[in-house]
Design a protein around this motif. Structure first.
Motif, short mmCIF file in Angstrom:
data_model
loop_
_atom_site.label_atom_id
_atom_site.label_comp_id
_atom_site.label_asym_id
_atom_site.label_seq_id
_atom_site.Cartn_x
_atom_site.Cartn_y
_atom_site.Cartn_z
N PRO A 170 3.22 2.85 1.15
CA PRO A 170 3.83 3.01 2.48
C PRO A 170 4.70 1.79 2.78
O PRO A 170 4.28 0.64 2.58
CB PRO A 170 2.62 3.07 3.43
N GLU A 171 5.93 2.04 3.24
CA GLU A 171 6.82 0.92 3.56
C GLU A 171 7.13 0.90 5.05
O GLU A 171 7.04 1.95 5.70
CB GLU A 171 8.11 0.99 2.72
N PRO A 172 7.45 -0.28 5.59
CA PRO A 172 7.67 -1.56 4.90
C PRO A 172 6.38 -2.14 4.34
O PRO A 172 5.30 -1.92 4.87
CB PRO A 172 8.25 -2.45 5.99
N PHE A 173 6.54 -2.88 3.24
CA PHE A 173 5.39 -3.48 2.57
C PHE A 173 5.69 -4.91 2.16
O PHE A 173 6.85 -5.34 2.20
CB PHE A 173 4.97 -2.64 1.35
N TYR A 174 4.65 -5.63 1.79
CA TYR A 174 4.80 -7.02 1.34
C TYR A 174 5.89 -7.08 0.27
O TYR A 174 5.81 -6.40 -0.75
CB TYR A 174 3.46 -7.51 0.80
N ALA A 175 6.88 -7.91 0.50
CA ALA A 175 8.09 -7.88 -0.31
C ALA A 175 7.82 -8.08 -1.80
O ALA A 175 8.51 -7.50 -2.65
CB ALA A 175 9.06 -8.94 0.20
N ASN A 176 6.83 -8.89 -2.14
CA ASN A 176 6.59 -9.18 -3.55
C ASN A 176 6.05 -7.99 -4.33
O ASN A 176 6.00 -8.03 -5.56
CB ASN A 176 5.65 -10.38 -3.70
#
Length: 396
Positions: free
Chosen positions: A119-125
């Motif tokens: 699911p986004e937005p998500f932790y960028a890394n």
């Protein structure tokens, strides 16, 4: 000149750190920069953890076990058992931060070309870890107008293919602060059982749940013993980001035995940091009660102040210490760079993280920023004042 790999060229820049050169330049020019871009708490690290490093009698700083010392893992298992997660030391692998835990997990369950639904937005890394492993992120978009709640299960089912290996969530969420309900976790349980997938839960913010809400761990669900993988870390819980100690937790023995091979390849987690992390487990509950109360007050202050700015929309986080704010600009990254490079208010400015980097769907989050409320309340009020004045100047 030798060429760089396709993988190297595809690696995304961190939206959290990519604007650092502009912040450093602003500081050199005499401007104070308030850092709202990164989840570096200003809360003091428990003294018991610092003392464990300062006062130890180690004469040879030797390797730790690849999976972390048995004493640490047993103590960590006891902590989880206190939180209704019945695991033993053999279910835990200590890692060099939650980042390594995610890399080992992805490496253990996927092959190049496989897919993970997030699911986004998500932790960028997650984008970077997937790129490094040759794995495709398949996003399910959650919306700010829904406070970033879990999308309908039907949306997940539409995306499952023979290449799908896992669903990955962050609970509470980074960058949204969304806290998954028991009902949502149960729905995810049903879908991974139906399609025989792994359910990976990044629970590094598990202690930070507000408004009397309860954190619901995937590891507490019966029937997911061979499907659930938890990622955890001491970084946020004890304000020990620099220790770089995380862990993988799972009751799937085949998975754990595979992940240990990755752990052996990198030798061991850092010995001093393991000592500090082991000692941190003696931190009293009163510490967390005070920290949670402080963050809840900060959240309330930040959301209240942001809602006063015309044209700004903000989701109300229920956990972690982040929120996503939608700004009245077309390009939040351009604005975030401009506010560092060309703007100051009484020789002060703010650094935020453009939220586009927390999505994998092109164009999503283009007018959003992630704000980390890791500063005291007075500084947060001042930051929002600067942001308001900057938006006015930017429009002109």
């Amino acid at each position: 000149m030798p060429s760089i790999s396709l993988k190297g060229n595809a690696m995304p820049q961190s939206p959290i750190r990519k604007l650092v050169p502009f912040a450093e330049a602003a500081k050199k020019n005499g401007t104070k920069v308030f850092h709202l871009n990164i989840g570096q708490p200003d809360i003091k690290t428990p003294q018991v953890a610092l003392d464990a490093v300062k006062n130890n009698a180690i004469e040879v700083l030797s390797y730790a076990r690849s999976e972390g010392s048995e004493v640490y893992r047993e103590k960590l298992a006891a902590y989880y058992n206190q939180h209704d997660i019945a695991v033993g030391a053999n279910n835990i692998i200590a890692t060099t931060g939650g980042s390594e835990a995610l890399l080992f997990t992805i490496g253990s369950i996927t092959d190049p070309g496989d897919e993970i639904i997030i699911p986004e937005p998500f932790y960028a890394n997650y984008n970077g870890f997937s790129t490094a492993s040759g794995v495709k992120v398949v996003p399910v978009i959650s919306k700010i107008e829904d406070n970033f709640a879990l999308p309908a299960i039907e949306e997940f089912e539409k995306l499952i293919t023979p290449k799908t290996k896992a669903i990955l969530i962050c609970n509470p969420g980074n960058p949204t602060g969304y806290l998954y309900s028991q009902e949502e976790i149960e729905k995810l349980k049903q879908i991974v059982l139906k399609h025989d997938l792994f359910l990976i839960a990044d629970e590094v913010y598990r202690e930070f749940a507000y408004d009397g809400e309860k954190h619901n761990s995937v590891m507490a669900l019966e029937g997911l013993e061979n499907h659930a993988i938890m990622i955890d870390s001491v970084s946020k819980r004890y304000s020990m980001c620099g220790a770089r100690i995380g862990c993988i937790v799972s009751k799937n023995n085949e998975f754990i035995n595979t992940a240990i091979k990755f752990a052996q390849a990198r030798l061991s987690p850092p010995t001093y940091a393991l000592l500090a992390s082991e000692a941190a487990l003696d931190t009293p509950q009163s510490y967390f009660n005070e920290v949670i109360e402080e963050y809840q007050d900060r959240r309330n202050t930040l959301i209240e102040e942001l809602n006063k700015i015309e044209g700004v929309r903000v989701a109300n986080p229920k956990g972690a210490f982040y929120c996503i704010a939608e700004l009245p600009v077309e390009d939040a990254e351009d604005f975030a760079q401009w506010i560092l490079e060309k703007f100051n208010d009484r020789n002060e400015t703010v650094m935020v993280a453009p939220a586009g980097g927390f999505y994998s769907t092109p164009g999503e989050g283009k007018n959003q920023v992630r704000i980390a409320y890791v500063l005291n309340k007075q500084d947060l009020i001042r930051c929002v004042e600067i942001l308001k004045n900057a938006l006015t100047a930017y429009k002109q």
